[in-house]
Design a protein around this motif. Structure first.
Motif, PDB file in Angstrom:
ATOM      1  N   SER A  93       0.845  -1.190   0.000  1.00 46.72           N
ATOM      2  CA  SER A  93       0.000   0.000   0.000  1.00 46.72           C
ATOM      3  C   SER A  93       0.887   1.249   0.000  1.00 46.72           C
ATOM      4  N   PRO A  94       0.565   2.246  -0.808  1.00 48.54           N
ATOM      5  CA  PRO A  94      -0.607   2.355  -1.685  1.00 48.54           C
ATOM      6  C   PRO A  94      -0.572   1.337  -2.821  1.00 48.54           C
ATOM      7  N   ALA A  95      -1.738   1.111  -3.388  1.00 55.02           N
ATOM      8  CA  ALA A  95      -1.841   0.116  -4.451  1.00 55.02           C
ATOM      9  C   ALA A  95      -1.218   0.599  -5.748  1.00 55.02           C
ATOM     10  N   ILE A  96      -1.339   1.905  -6.009  1.00 53.21           N
ATOM     11  CA  ILE A  96      -0.920   2.442  -7.306  1.00 53.21           C
ATOM     12  C   ILE A  96      -0.143   3.737  -7.127  1.00 53.21           C
ATOM     13  N   ALA A  97       0.942   3.864  -7.861  1.00 54.47           N
ATOM     14  CA  ALA A  97       1.690   5.118  -7.988  1.00 54.47           C
ATOM     15  C   ALA A  97       1.654   5.475  -9.469  1.00 54.47           C
ATOM     16  N   PRO A  98       0.813   6.429  -9.885  1.00 51.15           N
ATOM     17  CA  PRO A  98       0.583   6.668 -11.311  1.00 51.15           C
ATOM     18  C   PRO A  98       1.773   7.215 -12.083  1.00 51.15           C
ATOM     19  N   GLU A  99       2.716   7.872 -11.386  1.00 48.03           N
ATOM     20  CA  GLU A  99       3.897   8.406 -12.078  1.00 48.03           C
ATOM     21  C   GLU A  99       5.090   8.283 -11.142  1.00 48.03           C
ATOM     22  N   LEU A 100       5.666   7.107 -11.114  1.00 42.95           N
ATOM     23  CA  LEU A 100       6.767   6.821 -10.192  1.00 42.95           C
ATOM     24  C   LEU A 100       8.096   6.913 -10.931  1.00 42.95           C
ATOM     25  N   TRP A 101       8.925   7.872 -10.540  1.00 42.17           N
ATOM     26  CA  TRP A 101      10.254   8.041 -11.135  1.00 42.17           C
ATOM     27  C   TRP A 101      11.211   7.104 -10.398  1.00 42.17           C
ATOM     28  N   THR A 102      11.625   6.049 -11.054  1.00 44.09           N
ATOM     29  CA  THR A 102      12.366   4.981 -10.377  1.00 44.09           C
ATOM     30  C   THR A 102      13.876   5.197 -10.337  1.00 44.09           C
ATOM     31  N   SER A 103      14.370   6.250 -10.978  1.00 45.25           N
ATOM     32  CA  SER A 103      15.829   6.444 -11.013  1.00 45.25           C
ATOM     33  C   SER A 103      16.408   6.689  -9.632  1.00 45.25           C
ATOM     34  N   THR A 104      15.627   7.324  -8.746  1.00 46.23           N
ATOM     35  CA  THR A 104      16.140   7.627  -7.404  1.00 46.23           C
ATOM     36  C   THR A 104      15.937   6.483  -6.414  1.00 46.23           C
ATOM     37  N   TYR A 251      27.141  11.678 -14.576  1.00 48.47           N
ATOM     38  CA  TYR A 251      25.949  12.337 -14.045  1.00 48.47           C
ATOM     39  C   TYR A 251      25.800  12.056 -12.551  1.00 48.47           C
ATOM     40  N   GLU A 252      26.059  10.820 -12.149  1.00 48.48           N
ATOM     41  CA  GLU A 252      25.956  10.462 -10.733  1.00 48.48           C
ATOM     42  C   GLU A 252      26.912  11.305  -9.894  1.00 48.48           C
ATOM     43  N   CYS A 253      28.112  11.514 -10.420  1.00 50.06           N
ATOM     44  CA  CYS A 253      29.103  12.340  -9.710  1.00 50.06           C
ATOM     45  C   CYS A 253      28.676  13.811  -9.733  1.00 50.06           C
ATOM     46  N   ASN A 254      28.137  14.251 -10.856  1.00 50.35           N
ATOM     47  CA  ASN A 254      27.727  15.646 -10.989  1.00 50.35           C
ATOM     48  C   ASN A 254      26.572  16.021 -10.069  1.00 50.35           C
ATOM     49  N   THR A 255      25.846  15.035  -9.588  1.00 42.58           N
ATOM     50  CA  THR A 255      24.716  15.301  -8.691  1.00 42.58           C
ATOM     51  C   THR A 255      25.056  15.027  -7.235  1.00 42.58           C
ATOM     52  N   ASN A 256      26.324  14.750  -6.956  1.00 44.24           N
ATOM     53  CA  ASN A 256      26.773  14.427  -5.598  1.00 44.24           C
ATOM     54  C   ASN A 256      27.811  15.447  -5.154  1.00 44.24           C
ATOM     55  N   GLU A 264      32.355  16.735 -15.211  1.00 42.63           N
ATOM     56  CA  GLU A 264      32.528  16.543 -16.651  1.00 42.63           C
ATOM     57  C   GLU A 264      31.202  16.839 -17.351  1.00 42.63           C
ATOM     58  N   VAL A 265      31.283  16.969 -18.672  1.00 43.48           N
ATOM     59  CA  VAL A 265      30.081  17.260 -19.450  1.00 43.48           C
ATOM     60  C   VAL A 265      29.326  15.966 -19.752  1.00 43.48           C
ATOM     61  N   THR A 266      28.036  15.987 -19.488  1.00 41.20           N
ATOM     62  CA  THR A 266      27.159  14.862 -19.818  1.00 41.20           C
ATOM     63  C   THR A 266      25.745  15.383 -20.022  1.00 41.20           C
ATOM     64  N   ALA A 267      25.016  14.734 -20.885  1.00 37.80           N
ATOM     65  CA  ALA A 267      23.591  15.052 -21.010  1.00 37.80           C
ATOM     66  C   ALA A 267      22.863  14.484 -19.802  1.00 37.80           C
ATOM     67  N   TYR A 268      21.712  15.058 -19.506  1.00 39.85           N
ATOM     68  CA  TYR A 268      20.895  14.539 -18.420  1.00 39.85           C
ATOM     69  C   TYR A 268      20.223  13.242 -18.881  1.00 39.85           C
ATOM     70  N   PRO A 269      20.219  12.221 -18.040  1.00 43.63           N
ATOM     71  CA  PRO A 269      19.529  10.992 -18.438  1.00 43.63           C
ATOM     72  C   PRO A 269      18.021  11.171 -18.387  1.00 43.63           C
ATOM     73  N   SER A 270      17.315  10.414 -19.205  1.00 48.95           N
ATOM     74  CA  SER A 270      15.860  10.394 -19.149  1.00 48.95           C
ATOM     75  C   SER A 270      15.450   9.405 -18.073  1.00 48.95           C
ATOM     76  N   SER A 271      14.832   9.901 -17.019  1.00 50.24           N
ATOM     77  CA  SER A 271      14.469   9.038 -15.896  1.00 50.24           C
ATOM     78  C   SER A 271      13.225   8.227 -16.229  1.00 50.24           C
ATOM     79  N   PRO A 272      13.238   6.924 -15.950  1.00 53.63           N
ATOM     80  CA  PRO A 272      12.031   6.130 -16.191  1.00 53.63           C
ATOM     81  C   PRO A 272      10.905   6.604 -15.270  1.00 53.63           C
TER      82      PRO A 272
END
Length: 348
Positions: A93-104, A251-256, A264-272
């Motif tokens: 529970s909850p039963a449903i998460a309609p827009e769950l960003w799973t990258s985090t 990207y992981e390093c750039n956000t920590n 370094e230069v990287t594009a942002y990943p598209s989060s599922p």
């Protein structure tokens, strides 16, 4: 023509049998249609209303369809990515998460899928989330060579800082947001300070939106970080700049903030972003699971939903009702005809 009495009786029997068979088939069809339009469970289906507008609107859209169309007992509960997923994984529970960003929540969510505690019923955003740096399309039309971030960086004079006209301005994220860290890291990795740029941090998300809206209204140049689906990208014609390939480790390093490596230069990943559900939904309420397997929307479609909410100062419930009233050709494709008629009736 003359029939013997036995022949008449046989003919009547055949006719009755045929009629009975047709009636039985019709009843079976009606029963199957009714079954397909039913909730299939007496359990309350609690739907997580996340803290961001798109997920909140989707929660109310699905709640209305499941309650009014399928006859489910539905409850909307407060949610956010980490607590919602944690509760779903451990308690169902909850039963449903309609827009769950799973990258985090990558590791615990993957384990939950493997253990059979949760399921992913569909992509919530069919073409993936968007995150990056943008300029208005009218700027690119005036300067067709501006296609990559590096192209833009070479022309700070086009994006002058209102408080320092000798430099360009990049609009970043408010303090405390994760995107503030990643944008700052890219600013450093690209050497923008030495190339005549200032990094501007707005005081809030509302302040960032106001700066973007002001620039577009006046048709002024602006370089800004943003993400989607959002009302801003639904309302304004912005072009995402090419940042090159996505490098997950970078990207992981750039956000920590504690990463000891140079940015370094990287594009942002598209989060599922998925329609996540407790596993019991698929087994106990297959009609609900079947419905949710069809409800994916594109970035543009969700952004369009949010534009209504933004322009009319509407909450998630009102935004959901507007979608159901104005986009019937879209959502009716998700459900059996009987469900669609019940939902339409409830809207009137």
């Amino acid at each position: 023509m003359i029939f013997k009495s036995g022949g008449i009786a046989a003919a009547i029997a055949v006719a009755l049998l045929t009629a009975t068979s047709h009636s039985a088939l019709a009843q079976d069809a009606d029963t199957q249609a009714t079954d397909a339009a039913s909730c299939g469970t007496d359990k309350t289906i609690d739907i997580a209303e996340m803290t961001w507008p798109s997920a909140a609107a989707l929660a109310h859209i699905h709640a209305i369809i499941l309650e009014k169309g399928f006859g489910c007992s539905v409850e909307i509960v407060t949610g956010d990515t980490v607590p919602t997923s944690s509760s779903m994984l451990t308690r169902g529970s909850p039963a449903i998460a309609p827009e769950l960003w799973t990258s985090t929540i990558r590791e615990p969510w993957a384990k939950g899928l493997a253990d059979g505690n949760v399921v992913e019923l569909a992509p919530a955003i069919t073409d993936g989330t968007v995150e990056g740096w943008f300029i208005p399309r009218y700027v690119q039309k005036a300067h067709p060579d501006l296609k990559t971030v590096q192209d833009v960086i070479a022309h700070p004079e086009l994006f002058r800082d209102p408080e320092d006209g000798s430099k360009g301005r990049l609009y970043s994220c408010p303090p405390g947001w994760a995107c503030e860290i990643s944008t700052g890291a890219l600013f450093e990795a690209l050497g923008m300070k030495d190339k005549g740029w200032n990094l501007f941090s707005p005081g809030s998300g509302g302040a960032l939106d106001a700066s973007i809206a002001r620039a577009f209204t006046r048709e002024e140049p602006i370089l800004f970080y943003y993400w989607g689906p959002t009302a801003i990208l639904g309302k304004y014609d912005a072009v995402q700049l090419d940042l090159g390939p996505t490098k997950p480790e970078v990207y992981e390093c750039n956000t920590n903030r504690d990463c000891d490596k140079a940015p370094e230069v990287t594009a942002y990943p598209s989060s599922p972003a998925v329609v996540g559900a407790a596993s019991w939904v698929k087994t106990d309420a297959p009609n609900v699971a079947g419905y949710l397997a069809k409800v994916g929307l594109t970035n543009a479609e969700i952004s369009e939903i949010l534009v209504y909410g933004d322009e009319n100062k509407a909450d998630a419930a009102a935004t959901a009702l507007n979608f159901l009233k104005t986009k019937q050709d879209r959502w009716t494709s998700w459900v059996p005809a009987a469900v669609a008629e019940k939902v339409k009736a409830s809207l009137n």
